[in-house]
Design a protein around this motif. Structure first.
Motif, PDB file in Angstrom:
ATOM      1  N   GLY A  91      26.090   0.056 -73.523  1.00 60.55           N
ATOM      2  CA  GLY A  91      25.238   0.737 -74.491  1.00 60.55           C
ATOM      3  C   GLY A  91      25.545   0.309 -75.913  1.00 60.55           C
ATOM      4  O   GLY A  91      24.640   0.120 -76.736  1.00 60.55           O
ATOM      5  N   PHE A  92      26.843   0.103 -76.206  1.00 61.70           N
ATOM      6  CA  PHE A  92      27.242  -0.331 -77.550  1.00 61.70           C
ATOM      7  C   PHE A  92      26.700  -1.726 -77.842  1.00 61.70           C
ATOM      8  O   PHE A  92      26.199  -1.994 -78.950  1.00 61.70           O
ATOM      9  CB  PHE A  92      28.769  -0.320 -77.649  1.00 61.70           C
ATOM     10  N   ILE A 110      24.061  -3.153 -76.552  1.00 59.31           N
ATOM     11  CA  ILE A 110      22.607  -3.065 -76.737  1.00 59.31           C
ATOM     12  C   ILE A 110      22.280  -2.574 -78.140  1.00 59.31           C
ATOM     13  O   ILE A 110      21.378  -3.096 -78.805  1.00 59.31           O
ATOM     14  CB  ILE A 110      21.995  -2.126 -75.676  1.00 59.31           C
ATOM     15  N   ILE A 111      23.030  -1.572 -78.597  1.00 56.85           N
ATOM     16  CA  ILE A 111      22.791  -1.043 -79.943  1.00 56.85           C
ATOM     17  C   ILE A 111      23.061  -2.102 -80.996  1.00 56.85           C
ATOM     18  O   ILE A 111      22.299  -2.270 -81.951  1.00 56.85           O
ATOM     19  CB  ILE A 111      23.657   0.204 -80.177  1.00 56.85           C
ATOM     20  N   VAL A 112      24.178  -2.842 -80.826  1.00 54.49           N
ATOM     21  CA  VAL A 112      24.525  -3.890 -81.795  1.00 54.49           C
ATOM     22  C   VAL A 112      23.437  -4.962 -81.855  1.00 54.49           C
ATOM     23  O   VAL A 112      23.025  -5.400 -82.932  1.00 54.49           O
ATOM     24  CB  VAL A 112      25.889  -4.516 -81.436  1.00 54.49           C
ATOM     25  N   ALA A 131      20.288  -4.641 -81.029  1.00 51.82           N
ATOM     26  CA  ALA A 131      19.078  -4.071 -81.628  1.00 51.82           C
ATOM     27  C   ALA A 131      19.191  -3.992 -83.141  1.00 51.82           C
ATOM     28  O   ALA A 131      18.252  -4.325 -83.869  1.00 51.82           O
ATOM     29  CB  ALA A 131      18.819  -2.685 -81.037  1.00 51.82           C
ATOM     30  N   VAL A 132      20.362  -3.545 -83.628  1.00 56.95           N
ATOM     31  CA  VAL A 132      20.567  -3.450 -85.075  1.00 56.95           C
ATOM     32  C   VAL A 132      20.539  -4.833 -85.718  1.00 56.95           C
ATOM     33  O   VAL A 132      19.930  -5.029 -86.780  1.00 56.95           O
ATOM     34  CB  VAL A 132      21.898  -2.732 -85.383  1.00 56.95           C
ATOM     35  N   SER A 162      19.032  -7.514 -84.634  1.00 58.33           N
ATOM     36  CA  SER A 162      17.657  -8.022 -84.607  1.00 58.33           C
ATOM     37  C   SER A 162      16.831  -7.400 -85.715  1.00 58.33           C
ATOM     38  O   SER A 162      16.030  -8.077 -86.372  1.00 58.33           O
ATOM     39  CB  SER A 162      17.013  -7.719 -83.245  1.00 58.33           C
TER      40      SER A 162
END
Length: 320
Positions: free
Chosen positions: A210-211, A213-215, A217-218, A220
């Protein structure tokens, strides 16, 4: 309130002791329910709530219930506290673990619901070292004399979040979210019910995934905003070019024709194309193309983005 009703209330206090002391008691016919709720904590302390509920069929029953329970704090609660302290002392001796029962409170109310009116008596207290904390929690050895649930009795043992049940003896009649439930009539053996709880492992893989994926996304989002910002800066920094060889003035019809050809070509190429390619594809003199592009830019129909040594001509998002 009849003598039988008084015995119903007194049965509450007897039943509290029956949770710890083994007895042989046939199912009674009294019209009441008793629910024992034991809420465990991580350190092994347990909060006990004993709820006794009996129907009140008439105003006389209500009045008698209220009069009778006025002595709850002054007469009955001290007696319950004394009995439970004695039970905890027996459990401590049987388990070689120091135990205390404390913070006794009592409450009596008349409740009304769609099925009628009920007299409800609740006794609450804390029992320290009731469970054994280790890598998890182990429950049961404090029931040194076993346990008996009579008719219309319910035992609920609630455990903290972050634990899973690895073993129970005997199996519960019902298992919900962080709770095990047994119904009477039921007789438990010494040290029962036994419950072994294990701490759930930290969900490292899902958290890391999850971390990540968040990184991503941020990152991008940052790249998208930076790219958009750079494009806007390039467009805003654009100044009209001067053609090397100024073309003669075009008639209005010729000017509109050149504009139309440029816009059609941009649309056919996904809304953008390098300026040098426009010259080649359209076969328009460079000076005429530059002049027309300057005019389209001033009217905010196109924008020009600097790409190295070349100019990328792009249709504006909102042509004016």
């Amino acid at each position: 309130m009849s003598k039988t009703s008084e015995y119903r209330i007194l049965a509450l206090f007897i039943l509290v002791v029956l949770c710890i002391i083994p007895v042989t008691w046939a199912a009674g016919t009294l019209d009441y329910t008793t629910t024992y709720t034991i809420t465990l904590r991580d350190d092994g302390t347990a909060l006990w709530n004993v709820e006794y509920r009996t129907p009140l069929a008439s105003d006389s029953d209500i009045s008698s219930f209220e009069n009778y329970t006025r002595d709850l704090d002054s007469v009955y609660l001290p007696g319950i506290e004394s009995l439970m302290k004695n039970s905890a002392a027996q459990a401590a001796a049987g388990t070689a673990r120091q135990m205390t029962v404390e913070n006794f409170t009592g409450n009596a109310v008349v409740q009304t619901n769609p099925t009628g009116k009920f007299g409800v008596v609740t006794i609450s207290f804390y029992w320290t070292h009731f469970a054994v904390p280790d890598d998890g929690l182990t429950v049961g050895d404090a029931f040194v004399g076993g346990l008996y649930l009579s008719k219309d009795n319910t035992l609920i043992i609630q455990y903290p979040s972050g634990y899973i049940v690895s073993a129970t003896e005997p199996a519960p009649d019902q298992q919900g979210s962080n709770a095990l439930v047994w119904y009477g009539i039921r007789s438990f053996g010494a040290g029962e019910p036994t419950i072994v709880l294990e701490k759930t492992a930290f969900p490292l893989v899902p958290v890391v995934a999850g971390f990540v994926i968040i990184v991503i996304a941020v990152a991008s989002l940052i790249m998208y905003r930076r790219k958009k910002h750079d494009s806007l800066l390039s467009a805003s920094a654009y100044s009209p070019e001067e053609p090397d060889d100024p073309s003669p003035p075009l008639s209005e019809a010729d000017r509109l024709g050149v504009e139309d050809r440029i816009l059609q070509q941009l649309r056919a190429n996904g809304g953008e194309q390098f300026q040098s390619d426009l010259v080649k594809v359209l076969g328009i003199p460079k000076s005429t193309l530059i002049s027309t592009l300057n005019d389209l830019h001033q009217r905010q129909i196109i924008i020009k983005v600097k790409k190295g040594r070349e100019n990328l001509i792009r249709l504006a998002e909102e042509p004016r």
